[in-house]
Write a protein that holds these residues in place. Structure first.
Motif, PDB file in Angstrom:
ATOM      1  N   ILE A  42      40.444  64.404 -23.562  1.00  0.00           N
ATOM      2  CA  ILE A  42      39.774  64.813 -24.800  1.00  0.00           C
ATOM      3  C   ILE A  42      40.819  64.940 -25.911  1.00  0.00           C
ATOM      4  O   ILE A  42      41.902  65.480 -25.680  1.00  0.00           O
ATOM      5  CB  ILE A  42      38.971  66.123 -24.601  1.00  0.00           C
ATOM      6  CG1 ILE A  42      38.205  66.518 -25.876  1.00  0.00           C
ATOM      7  CG2 ILE A  42      39.865  67.276 -24.120  1.00  0.00           C
ATOM      8  CD1 ILE A  42      37.190  67.653 -25.657  1.00  0.00           C
ATOM      9  N   ILE A  91      36.088  61.536 -27.170  1.00  0.00           N
ATOM     10  CA  ILE A  91      36.176  61.044 -25.790  1.00  0.00           C
ATOM     11  C   ILE A  91      36.216  59.525 -25.907  1.00  0.00           C
ATOM     12  O   ILE A  91      35.466  58.965 -26.702  1.00  0.00           O
ATOM     13  CB  ILE A  91      35.016  61.552 -24.879  1.00  0.00           C
ATOM     14  CG1 ILE A  91      33.657  61.354 -25.552  1.00  0.00           C
ATOM     15  CG2 ILE A  91      35.237  63.006 -24.499  1.00  0.00           C
ATOM     16  CD1 ILE A  91      32.467  61.742 -24.680  1.00  0.00           C
ATOM     17  N   GLY A  92      37.087  58.856 -25.136  1.00  0.00           N
ATOM     18  CA  GLY A  92      37.444  57.504 -25.526  1.00  0.00           C
ATOM     19  C   GLY A  92      37.985  57.646 -26.939  1.00  0.00           C
ATOM     20  O   GLY A  92      38.630  58.647 -27.276  1.00  0.00           O
ATOM     21  N   PHE A  93      37.700  56.683 -27.797  1.00  0.00           N
ATOM     22  CA  PHE A  93      38.044  56.884 -29.206  1.00  0.00           C
ATOM     23  C   PHE A  93      36.771  57.075 -30.026  1.00  0.00           C
ATOM     24  O   PHE A  93      36.658  56.615 -31.157  1.00  0.00           O
ATOM     25  CB  PHE A  93      38.915  55.740 -29.734  1.00  0.00           C
ATOM     26  CG  PHE A  93      40.389  55.936 -29.452  1.00  0.00           C
ATOM     27  CD1 PHE A  93      41.004  57.167 -29.643  1.00  0.00           C
ATOM     28  CD2 PHE A  93      41.173  54.880 -29.004  1.00  0.00           C
ATOM     29  CE1 PHE A  93      42.367  57.352 -29.396  1.00  0.00           C
ATOM     30  CE2 PHE A  93      42.537  55.047 -28.755  1.00  0.00           C
ATOM     31  CZ  PHE A  93      43.134  56.296 -28.946  1.00  0.00           C
ATOM     32  N   ALA A 142      41.017  56.260 -18.141  1.00  0.00           N
ATOM     33  CA  ALA A 142      41.545  56.747 -19.423  1.00  0.00           C
ATOM     34  C   ALA A 142      43.061  56.581 -19.444  1.00  0.00           C
ATOM     35  O   ALA A 142      43.705  56.491 -18.395  1.00  0.00           O
ATOM     36  CB  ALA A 142      41.179  58.217 -19.604  1.00  0.00           C
ATOM     37  N   TYR A 179      47.691  50.031 -24.318  1.00  0.00           N
ATOM     38  CA  TYR A 179      47.141  50.687 -23.135  1.00  0.00           C
ATOM     39  C   TYR A 179      47.231  49.781 -21.906  1.00  0.00           C
ATOM     40  O   TYR A 179      47.169  50.246 -20.771  1.00  0.00           O
ATOM     41  CB  TYR A 179      45.715  51.167 -23.416  1.00  0.00           C
ATOM     42  CG  TYR A 179      45.686  52.411 -24.295  1.00  0.00           C
ATOM     43  CD1 TYR A 179      46.837  53.179 -24.493  1.00  0.00           C
ATOM     44  CD2 TYR A 179      44.517  52.827 -24.927  1.00  0.00           C
ATOM     45  CE1 TYR A 179      46.824  54.315 -25.283  1.00  0.00           C
ATOM     46  CE2 TYR A 179      44.495  53.964 -25.719  1.00  0.00           C
ATOM     47  CZ  TYR A 179      45.653  54.706 -25.895  1.00  0.00           C
ATOM     48  OH  TYR A 179      45.627  55.835 -26.670  1.00  0.00           O
ATOM     49  N   VAL A 225      48.426  61.212 -21.926  1.00  0.00           N
ATOM     50  CA  VAL A 225      49.242  61.998 -20.981  1.00  0.00           C
ATOM     51  C   VAL A 225      48.378  62.677 -19.916  1.00  0.00           C
ATOM     52  O   VAL A 225      48.853  62.941 -18.807  1.00  0.00           O
ATOM     53  CB  VAL A 225      50.131  63.066 -21.689  1.00  0.00           C
ATOM     54  CG1 VAL A 225      51.166  62.409 -22.562  1.00  0.00           C
ATOM     55  CG2 VAL A 225      49.315  64.054 -22.486  1.00  0.00           C
TER      56      VAL A 225
HETATM   57  C1  F6R Z   1      42.575  57.547 -23.836  1.00  0.00           C
HETATM   58  C2  F6R Z   1      41.459  58.139 -24.562  1.00  0.00           C
HETATM   59  C3  F6R Z   1      41.613  59.388 -25.367  1.00  0.00           C
HETATM   60  C4  F6R Z   1      42.521  60.424 -24.721  1.00  0.00           C
HETATM   61  C5  F6R Z   1      42.679  61.626 -25.631  1.00  0.00           C
HETATM   62  C6  F6R Z   1      43.626  62.669 -25.067  1.00  0.00           C
HETATM   63  O1  F6R Z   1      42.168  56.387 -23.158  1.00  0.00           O
HETATM   64  O2  F6R Z   1      40.405  57.595 -24.524  1.00  0.00           O
HETATM   65  O3  F6R Z   1      40.338  59.944 -25.563  1.00  0.00           O
HETATM   66  O4  F6R Z   1      41.988  60.808 -23.487  1.00  0.00           O
HETATM   67  O5  F6R Z   1      43.147  61.222 -26.884  1.00  0.00           O
HETATM   68  O6  F6R Z   1      44.915  62.146 -25.032  1.00  0.00           O
HETATM   69  P1  F6R Z   1      46.066  62.861 -24.202  1.00  0.00           P
HETATM   70  O7  F6R Z   1      45.683  62.777 -22.762  1.00  0.00           O
HETATM   71  O8  F6R Z   1      47.304  62.057 -24.494  1.00  0.00           O
HETATM   72  O9  F6R Z   1      46.129  64.267 -24.686  1.00  0.00           O
END
Ligand code: F6R
Length: 244
Positions: free
Chosen positions: A135, A141-143, A35, A80, A38
């Protein structure tokens, strides 16, 4: 529930390292689903430290990233690809040909073919050993945004408005955030032998509560994880603070 993000991240990194080492002993590759965002940054920092100081090798590791914005140039600061290079790949001994990230430069008619090939590659390698997840505040999860099907595969999706708002800072304004992304599906994630979802701080508390305690529904795609026997949520006190 861990006292803080650092302790939790080191624990996850150790789990990944142990998996890589045990697979290496059997001369088998480790297939990781990774993933961005942050959330996993400290996990990657700890893996880099283990590589530098403890000789952890990634020569036998094959990676598949969850998602990429669409359209997106790999060389763009917000891609990414750039994120993974800067936070992990540039600092370890992974073979570049073992890295897989969706191609944000494809023409739209070519995307479906690419997505099928992405799924096929994962299957041919015997499936993902471990999938890391963050998340989003929509419960993605993912997009896989609200409305995603539990058996969905890798595909082109439209990003939720809230998700684009959360990404606005990285892009210097929401209007610059791509409206679409290529993402592994819920079904792709589910096939992983082990799934670790991580979340830090109180901003994630409401969505963690929904994901863990809420009704299973496509409105909050992360609730589908309640149906998996192979999933673990690793959270800090803040992200856990709304759980009953
Ligand atoms: C990233 C992804 C998204 C992020 C989610 C949380 O590859 O698939 O699901 O995990 O948007 O993003 P952050 O970690 O920046 O809060």
């Amino acid at each position: 529930v861990y006292p803080d993000q650092q302790t939790a991240s080191v624990t996850v990194a150790k789990r990944i390292a142990e998996l890589i080492i045990s697979k290496q002993k059997n001369n088998e590759p480790t297939v990781l689903g990774l993933a961005t965002g942050v959330t996993p940054i400290k996990v990657y920092a700890e893996l880099v430290r283990m590589h530098r100081q403890e000789g952890l090798s990634f020569k036998n590791v094959i990676t598949f990233n969850l998602d990429e914005y669409y359209p997106m140039l790999p060389t763009s600061a917000q891609s990414y690809v750039t994120f993974m290079n800067e936070n992990l790949f540039n600092h370890i001994d992974i073979d570049k040909k073992n890295i897989h990230i969706a191609d944000g430069t494809l023409s739209q008619p070519d995307v479906a073919q690419f997505c099928l090939a992405y799924e096929r590659k994962i299957t041919e390698l015997g499936g993902l050993d471990l999938q890391l997840l963050g998340i989003g505040r929509t419960g993605h999860i993912g997009f896989n945004e609200p409305g995603s099907a539990p058996n969905s595969g890798t595909r082109l999706v439209t990003l939720d408005d809230l998700t684009r708002g959360d990404a606005a800072r990285d892009f210097g304004g929401k209007e610059n955030v791509p409206t679409k992304a290529i993402t592994m599906g819920i079904g792709t994630i589910f096939k992983a032998r082990e799934i670790i979802l991580m979340a830090w701080n109180e901003k994630k508390a409401p969505i963690i509560k929904k994901a863990v305690e809420g009704e299973i529904s496509g409105e909050v795609p992360a609730t589908y994880l309640q149906l998996s026997d192979n999933v673990e949520f690793i959270v800090d006190q803040g992200a856990a603070s709304a759980l009953t």
